[in-house]
Design a protein around this motif. Structure first.
Motif, short mmCIF file in Angstrom:
data_model
loop_
_atom_site.label_atom_id
_atom_site.label_comp_id
_atom_site.label_asym_id
_atom_site.label_seq_id
_atom_site.Cartn_x
_atom_site.Cartn_y
_atom_site.Cartn_z
N UNK A 190 20.33 91.49 93.82
CA UNK A 190 19.93 90.16 93.34
C UNK A 190 20.04 90.13 91.82
N UNK A 191 20.87 89.23 91.30
CA UNK A 191 21.13 89.17 89.86
C UNK A 191 20.14 88.28 89.11
N UNK A 192 19.02 87.97 89.72
CA UNK A 192 18.02 87.08 89.11
C UNK A 192 17.62 87.52 87.71
N UNK A 193 17.47 88.83 87.50
CA UNK A 193 16.98 89.32 86.20
C UNK A 193 18.09 89.56 85.18
N UNK A 194 19.33 89.31 85.56
CA UNK A 194 20.44 89.39 84.61
C UNK A 194 20.87 87.97 84.28
N UNK A 195 20.08 87.30 83.46
CA UNK A 195 20.29 85.87 83.22
C UNK A 195 20.11 85.50 81.76
N UNK A 196 20.71 86.31 80.88
CA UNK A 196 20.60 86.04 79.44
C UNK A 196 21.92 85.52 78.88
N UNK A 197 21.79 84.75 77.81
CA UNK A 197 22.96 84.41 77.00
C UNK A 197 23.18 85.58 76.05
N UNK A 198 24.36 86.18 76.09
CA UNK A 198 24.65 87.33 75.25
C UNK A 198 25.10 86.89 73.85
N UNK A 199 25.98 85.90 73.80
CA UNK A 199 26.44 85.42 72.50
C UNK A 199 27.02 84.02 72.63
N UNK A 200 26.95 83.27 71.54
CA UNK A 200 27.55 81.94 71.47
C UNK A 200 28.45 81.91 70.24
N UNK A 201 29.71 81.57 70.46
CA UNK A 201 30.65 81.47 69.34
C UNK A 201 30.98 79.99 69.14
N UNK A 202 30.35 79.38 68.14
CA UNK A 202 30.50 77.94 67.92
C UNK A 202 31.92 77.60 67.48
N UNK A 203 32.51 78.46 66.66
CA UNK A 203 33.86 78.18 66.17
C UNK A 203 34.91 78.32 67.28
#
Length: 810
Positions: free
Chosen positions: A98-111
């Motif tokens: 169950x991947x419930x606990x793997x639910x993070x945003x790792x990085x956001x590249x705006x450009x």
């Protein structure tokens, strides 16, 4: 075969409380949203896994895959199980991951306009985080509130925004995968074919990097077509025009009619009921900046193909409620699913033939993919036939899904996905080249079939049976059509102690998962049994005689915090919290089950002294300001009663003092019951101790009327809810003359401010930044949202909204 002691010990050591071997819990991880006919289930066998684990990072998955390969233990990946093709259903036991606990945003590249996320991230949560960066999703599925990024990549498919951006895999930059040999590999470009639509048979996704777009305002336009052919012409004309449209969705006349028949939401303002024209309705969405180049030309195109404009309010309503597609399920209470893909050039003919060969209402929602397979436009049809899985006829009606699939194939289409059921059609669904590559990879790197065995390209007994059934479809169709299916909500009598309406809702639940992540009981514990959909599924099992009540399950229903967010989230608009409330009384008061010990202590205190804090009744008014007693104290006659509640009276005295001083300063005439006030009895209702609740309620109503009042003013949200909604309902049920109006103190003071009869002194110096948390009880339960905000703003504060506010308050 199950796990041996050593295997269980490893999982317990590795995952601790993030591993479960509990029989009921495991059962809840052994299904998806599909409801197989009873005659078909034996072909699948037991789908209950031997264990469920919840990893938190890639390294744990690497170690788990390495262990599983050595031990020969199957691993089955699970996102939110929001599909119905059996891809997450264990067919050979093993361990559900169950991947419930793997639910993070790792990085956001705006450009670069991309985002990297873990696979368990749901689309709604991701979109919320993207908006903080001025970004949003390019496209998303109709299961946006519940499905996961990794799940959609593994399953494949289209959604809102696919008109411009195609299938989801077209929008993925790369994916990191743990392969069957426990090695980690990053896939991109054509390499994504190894994981897209593979449903975990080639590797477990640990992160996904996908393209996003700038956040912009959207506008919608709706059109009504009399015939399927006219709808096809409209869509084709839009495509030929090249106008900048982002998304096109549509429904057929049967779906429009069933939505009109769907029950009114029973709680709050989650969905507003409207009446739709029973025709083909297309909703076209585009960016507001493109309105000038879209709206007028679009109307002209529509007129040229015989389509008329849909009222703007109805079009907006359809768009705003695009995730509420399961409202119609309550009329079944089950649905026979039939999801297919057809070329847009054959859309009209395919839909007309479906409706001519299937003699039951076929409810269809469609999404247009601008560039589908081979670059040609395609329509994804989400089809449903209302039915009742509890009946024998459901088995025959299920065969009609094969009729719909066969028609789609006749017109150059295919089934939507493979999963457990349609692996025999993998060449047609995936394409021969891709299916061959997956088979070759599986033979080379996972010959033991450790990763999600029996899926996609590995046909089992059920897949073979469905291939044979497809050949016999012309013979089965008359039987399915002959079933006298009834459409409409029709709860029966109580069954096995479960109220008839609650039993109906248990089968009406689509298991879509929209309720899961927002449920504080679930996210506080993290297991399916704690979610609303988990409880509904368990109730089905109980009603079918496969489960029995034990104290653990009684506790699971009792521990619900009554926050009521599930009622607003439910795609079928089920009255979830009110249903749990009915069960509380049935379990505790009628059946004599145990409630929580603290509730028993509260009940004893209420019966003896009228409060939950074990304070003496003689001290209930000790907090009341001495200088206000002559104007508002006990014994003063008024039309308004200030009801303090137990906590303000015995624990947080400052709440009561501040409230009465504010009411007095605002010129509100009121009195206080003093020692005659008792607990509002919310805890007794929640505890299932309804006899204590009703006796306490009667005392409070009598005390208010004795004071000559007809309005109760509260500062406690729970007290407000009881006087506003619960007491009137119970009074009607018990034949008590009520006639009392409830108001939150913020409503009363806000009225005075609006009338110019009161104002706060304005502070000197810098503005203070203030926010407001919408209480579950005065918010969702009672609908009081604006008055508290009015008071804050009237104070001269800098008011800032929380991310989750009003109906979405947590």
């Amino acid at each position: 075969m199950g796990l041996d002691r050593g295997q269980r010990s490893f999982l317990q050591w590795k995952f601790g409380e993030r591993a479960t071997f509990d029989r009921v819990e495991r059962k809840l991880y052994g299904h998806d949203i599909g409801a197989l006919p009873r005659l078909v289930k034996p072909l699948v066998g037991s789908t209950v896994p031997d264990a469920v684990v919840q990893p938190t990072d890639e390294s744990e998955i690497v170690e788990l895959v390495r262990w599983a390969r050595r031990q020969g233990v199957p691993l089955v990946p699970r996102g939110k199980a929001s599909s119905g093709y059996g891809g997450v259903v264990p067919s050979k036991g093993g361990v559900v991951v169950d991947f419930f606990r793997m639910s993070r945003v790792i990085s956001v590249d705006i450009e670069a306009l991309d985002v990297r996320v873990q696979p368990g991230m749901t689309w709604e949560r991701l979109d919320r985080e993207l908006k903080e960066h001025g970004l949003t999703l390019r496209l998303y599925p109709s299961s946006y509130p519940s499905s996961t990024v990794g799940g959609w990549l593994a399953q494949g498919g289209a959604g809102f925004g696919s008109y411009q951006y195609g299938y989801f895999s077209d929008n993925v930059v790369s994916a990191t995968v743990v392969q069957p040999d426990a090695s980690v590999r990053e896939l991109s470009g054509d390499g994504l074919d190894l994981v897209s639509e593979a449903e975990g048979i080639t590797g477990f996704i640990t992160d996904v990097r996908l393209k996003v777009q700038p956040l912009e305002d959207l506008e919608v336009a709706g059109f009504v077509c009399r015939r399927a052919g006219d709808l096809q012409k409209l869509i084709s004309s839009v495509m030929e025009s090249g106008m900048p449209v982002w998304s096109i969705m549509f429904i057929n006349p049967q779906m429009a009619g069933m939505r009109n028949r769907a029950p009114e939401p029973e709680h709050g303002d989650g969905v507003h009921k409207v009446t739709l024209p029973e025709a083909y309705i297309a909703v076209i969405t585009y960016r507001a900046r493109d309105a000038e180049s879209v709206r007028a030309p679009l109307a002209e195109l529509a007129g040229g193909v015989g389509a008329r404009a849909l009222d703007d309010d109805l079009a907006q309503h359809e768009w705003d409620n695009r995730f509420k597609i399961m409202l119609v399920k309550r009329l079944g209470p089950s649905l026979v699913p039939a999801e297919v893909v057809v070329p847009v050039e054959n859309l009209g003919a395919a839909m007309e033939e479906i409706e001519s060969k299937v003699h039951h209402p076929v409810l269809k929602e469609g999404i247009i993919v601008g560039k589908g397979r081979g670059g040609k436009p395609e329509a994804v049809l989400l089809g449903f036939i209302p039915a009742d899985e509890r009946t024998l006829g459901y088995n025959f009606m299920f065969a009609l899904s094969l009729t719909i699939m066969k028609i789609a194939e006749k017109y150059g289409g295919r089934a939507y996905a493979t999963g457990l059921y349609f692996s025999g059609k993998a060449d047609a669904i995936l394409g021969e080249d891709k299916a061959r590559r997956l088979r070759d990879y599986k033979r080379s790197f996972d010959p033991e079939g450790v990763l999600n065995p029996g899926k996609v390209v590995e046909g089992g007994l059920l897949s073979m049976a469905l291939k044979l059934a497809a050949l016999a479809e012309p013979l089965a169709r008359p039987f399915g059509n002959a079933i006298a299916a009834r459409v409409g909500e029709r709860p029966g009598p109580e069954k096995k102690g479960i109220p008839g309406d609650v039993a109906w809702y248990a089968y009406s639940c689509s298991q879509c998962g929209s309720c899961v992540d927002s449920c504080d009981q679930f996210y506080g514990r993290g297991w399916e049994s704690q979610s609303p959909r988990g409880k509904w599924y368990w109730l089905r099992e109980y009603l079918e005689g496969r489960e029995k009540w034990d104290q653990r399950m009684v506790d699971t229903f009792l521990v619900c915090t009554t926050c009521e967010i599930c009622d607003f989230r439910c795609s079928a608009a089920l009255p979830i919290e009110p249903s749990w409330m009915k069960l509380r009384g049935a379990l505790i008061e009628r059946d004599g089950k145990m409630t929580f010990p603290p509730f028993e202590m509260m009940a004893a205190a209420i019966s003896a002294e009228g409060d939950i804090w074990a304070g003496y009744r003689k001290d209930r008014d000790a907090w009341f300001p001495e200088d206000l007693k002559s104007r508002h104290g006990p014994g003063v006659t008024s039309e308004n009663v200030y009801f303090a509640g137990c906590t303000a009276s015995y624990v947080e005295n400052d709440i009561g003092k501040a409230s009465v001083r504010l009411l007095d300063a605002a010129g509100v005439d009121f009195t206080f019951l003093g020692e005659k006030e008792s607990c509002c009895a919310t805890p007794m209702l929640v505890a299932g101790k309804w006899e204590v609740f009703t006796e306490t309620m009667k005392r409070n109503i009598a005390a208010v009327k004795e004071a000559g009042a007809d309005t109760v003013i509260s500062s406690c949200p729970a007290c407000d809810m009881m006087w506003r909604t619960v007491y009137p309902e119970w009074s009607e049920k018990l034949g008590i003359d009520y006639g009392i109006t409830a108001k939150h103190y913020s409503e009363v003071v806000a009225e005075k401010i609006r009338a110019g009869e009161f104002e706060f002194p304005q502070p000197d110096g810098e503005q203070v930044k203030v926010t407001w948390h919408d209480s579950c009880h005065i918010g969702r339960a009672s609908g009081v949202y604006e008055p508290p905000r009015e008071l804050i703003k009237a104070l001269g504060a800098d008011f800032v909204e929380m991310d989750h506010n009003r109906e979405e308050g947590l």
